[in-house]
Motif scaffolding. Structure first.
Motif, PDB file in Angstrom:
ATOM      1  N   VAL A  87      29.847   8.852 -12.516  1.00  0.00           N
ATOM      2  CA  VAL A  87      31.195   9.047 -12.972  1.00  0.00           C
ATOM      3  C   VAL A  87      31.791   7.937 -14.014  1.00  0.00           C
ATOM      4  O   VAL A  87      32.270   8.184 -15.115  1.00  0.00           O
ATOM      5  CB  VAL A  87      32.125   9.338 -11.805  1.00  0.00           C
ATOM      6  N   ASP A  88      31.369   6.660 -13.684  1.00  0.00           N
ATOM      7  CA  ASP A  88      31.691   5.494 -14.525  1.00  0.00           C
ATOM      8  C   ASP A  88      31.049   5.719 -15.925  1.00  0.00           C
ATOM      9  O   ASP A  88      31.459   5.158 -16.974  1.00  0.00           O
ATOM     10  CB  ASP A  88      31.272   4.157 -13.901  1.00  0.00           C
ATOM     11  N   LYS A  92      31.500   7.800 -21.657  1.00  0.00           N
ATOM     12  CA  LYS A  92      30.325   7.462 -22.869  1.00  0.00           C
ATOM     13  C   LYS A  92      29.468   8.664 -23.126  1.00  0.00           C
ATOM     14  O   LYS A  92      28.908   8.593 -24.209  1.00  0.00           O
ATOM     15  CB  LYS A  92      29.463   6.373 -22.272  1.00  0.00           C
ATOM     16  N   MET A  93      29.467   9.732 -22.555  1.00  0.00           N
ATOM     17  CA  MET A  93      28.703  10.984 -22.774  1.00  0.00           C
ATOM     18  C   MET A  93      29.636  12.342 -22.471  1.00  0.00           C
ATOM     19  O   MET A  93      29.296  12.886 -21.616  1.00  0.00           O
ATOM     20  CB  MET A  93      27.480  10.882 -22.062  1.00  0.00           C
ATOM     21  N   GLY A  99      28.823  19.896 -21.093  1.00  0.00           N
ATOM     22  CA  GLY A  99      28.121  21.120 -20.614  1.00  0.00           C
ATOM     23  C   GLY A  99      27.985  21.485 -19.285  1.00  0.00           C
ATOM     24  O   GLY A  99      27.648  22.683 -19.153  1.00  0.00           O
ATOM     25  N   THR A 100      28.259  20.402 -18.453  1.00  0.00           N
ATOM     26  CA  THR A 100      28.636  20.997 -17.018  1.00  0.00           C
ATOM     27  C   THR A 100      29.854  21.890 -16.758  1.00  0.00           C
ATOM     28  O   THR A 100      29.763  23.014 -16.191  1.00  0.00           O
ATOM     29  CB  THR A 100      28.913  19.744 -16.199  1.00  0.00           C
ATOM     30  N   TRP A 158      38.320  20.081 -16.560  1.00  0.00           N
ATOM     31  CA  TRP A 158      36.878  19.668 -15.956  1.00  0.00           C
ATOM     32  C   TRP A 158      36.580  18.055 -16.472  1.00  0.00           C
ATOM     33  O   TRP A 158      36.193  17.325 -15.488  1.00  0.00           O
ATOM     34  CB  TRP A 158      35.825  20.408 -16.139  1.00  0.00           C
ATOM     35  N   TYR A 159      37.047  17.921 -17.666  1.00  0.00           N
ATOM     36  CA  TYR A 159      36.579  16.586 -18.097  1.00  0.00           C
ATOM     37  C   TYR A 159      37.600  15.518 -17.575  1.00  0.00           C
ATOM     38  O   TYR A 159      37.211  14.439 -17.154  1.00  0.00           O
ATOM     39  CB  TYR A 159      36.641  16.348 -19.735  1.00  0.00           C
ATOM     40  N   GLU A 160      38.948  15.838 -17.590  1.00  0.00           N
ATOM     41  CA  GLU A 160      39.754  14.923 -16.989  1.00  0.00           C
ATOM     42  C   GLU A 160      39.550  14.694 -15.519  1.00  0.00           C
ATOM     43  O   GLU A 160      39.567  13.561 -15.077  1.00  0.00           O
ATOM     44  CB  GLU A 160      41.354  15.796 -16.994  1.00  0.00           C
ATOM     45  N   PHE A 161      38.816  15.677 -14.836  1.00  0.00           N
ATOM     46  CA  PHE A 161      38.594  15.623 -13.000  1.00  0.00           C
ATOM     47  C   PHE A 161      37.517  14.392 -13.435  1.00  0.00           C
ATOM     48  O   PHE A 161      37.632  13.461 -12.539  1.00  0.00           O
ATOM     49  CB  PHE A 161      38.132  16.695 -12.515  1.00  0.00           C
ATOM     50  N   TRP A 162      36.376  14.720 -13.838  1.00  0.00           N
ATOM     51  CA  TRP A 162      35.233  14.050 -13.584  1.00  0.00           C
ATOM     52  C   TRP A 162      35.154  12.466 -14.408  1.00  0.00           C
ATOM     53  O   TRP A 162      34.492  11.748 -14.062  1.00  0.00           O
ATOM     54  CB  TRP A 162      33.934  14.753 -13.978  1.00  0.00           C
TER      55      TRP A 162
END
Length: 178
Positions: A87-88, A92-93, A99-100, A158-162
């Motif tokens: 997660v950290d 950066k990616m 994609g997930t 999804w991005y905000e969560f992970w």
């Protein structure tokens, strides 16, 4: 140490999802935990792995397991600290996260209509977490109030969560209120 950079908020939200995914409660995520999650999800949908829908869902979930295991060093067992270490790195990616999200969108969009209904979303939450959280989670995520989540809405959440660390972000509610 892996996971050392995670904030208390990130640790809380990821710990909750980790605990729900750890089907045998041994403190690790393993391939069998992802198989159990897939089976729970298929059961909630009233289908099984032998159907085209079941095969697609199993492929998505087991692909996610393979990606997580690889990111954690291919040991076949992934700890919470290893997940937090991954997660950290996610900010950066962003492509890995989106994609997930795309794969998960396909898994949640049961009827393939290009949007996620409240019922489809609640089945995902129930499969992942074992129950459906109250508190208007879907309404909190449905930013435009049209009763469904578009691919873009889902991907952003999804991005905000992970990858995010903002307790006020709607995406922090992806798996229920933290």
């Amino acid at each position: 140490m892996l996971g050392a950079m995670a904030s208390d908020f990130q640790r809380r939200k990821i710990s909750r999802v980790f605990g729900a995914m750890d089907a045998d409660h041994d403190g690790y995520l393993t391939e069998s935990d992802f198989r159990a999650l897939t089976a729970r999800w298929l059961d909630l949908r009233g289908t099984d792995a032998g159907t085209p829908e079941g095969e697609r869902l199993a492929a998505i979930m087991m692909g996610w397991w393979a990606t997580l295991d690889e990111a954690a060093g291919r040991g076949g067992k992934v700890t919470l600290d290893q997940v937090l270490g991954v997660v950290d790195e996610l900010p950066k990616m962003p492509g890995a996260v989106t994609g997930t999200a795309a794969a998960m969108f396909e898994a949640v969009d049961e009827n393939g209509d290009g949007v996620i209904s409240a019922a489809e979303y609640h089945r995902m939450i129930e499969a992942w977490g074992g129950d459906t959280p109250g508190g208007g989670v879907f309404a909190h995520l449905d930013l435009d109030g049209d009763g469904r989540l578009s691919r873009d809405e889902f991907t952003g959440h999804w991005y905000e969560f992970w990858a995010g660390d903002d307790p006020a972000a709607p995406g922090s509610w992806v798996f229920g209120r933290v």
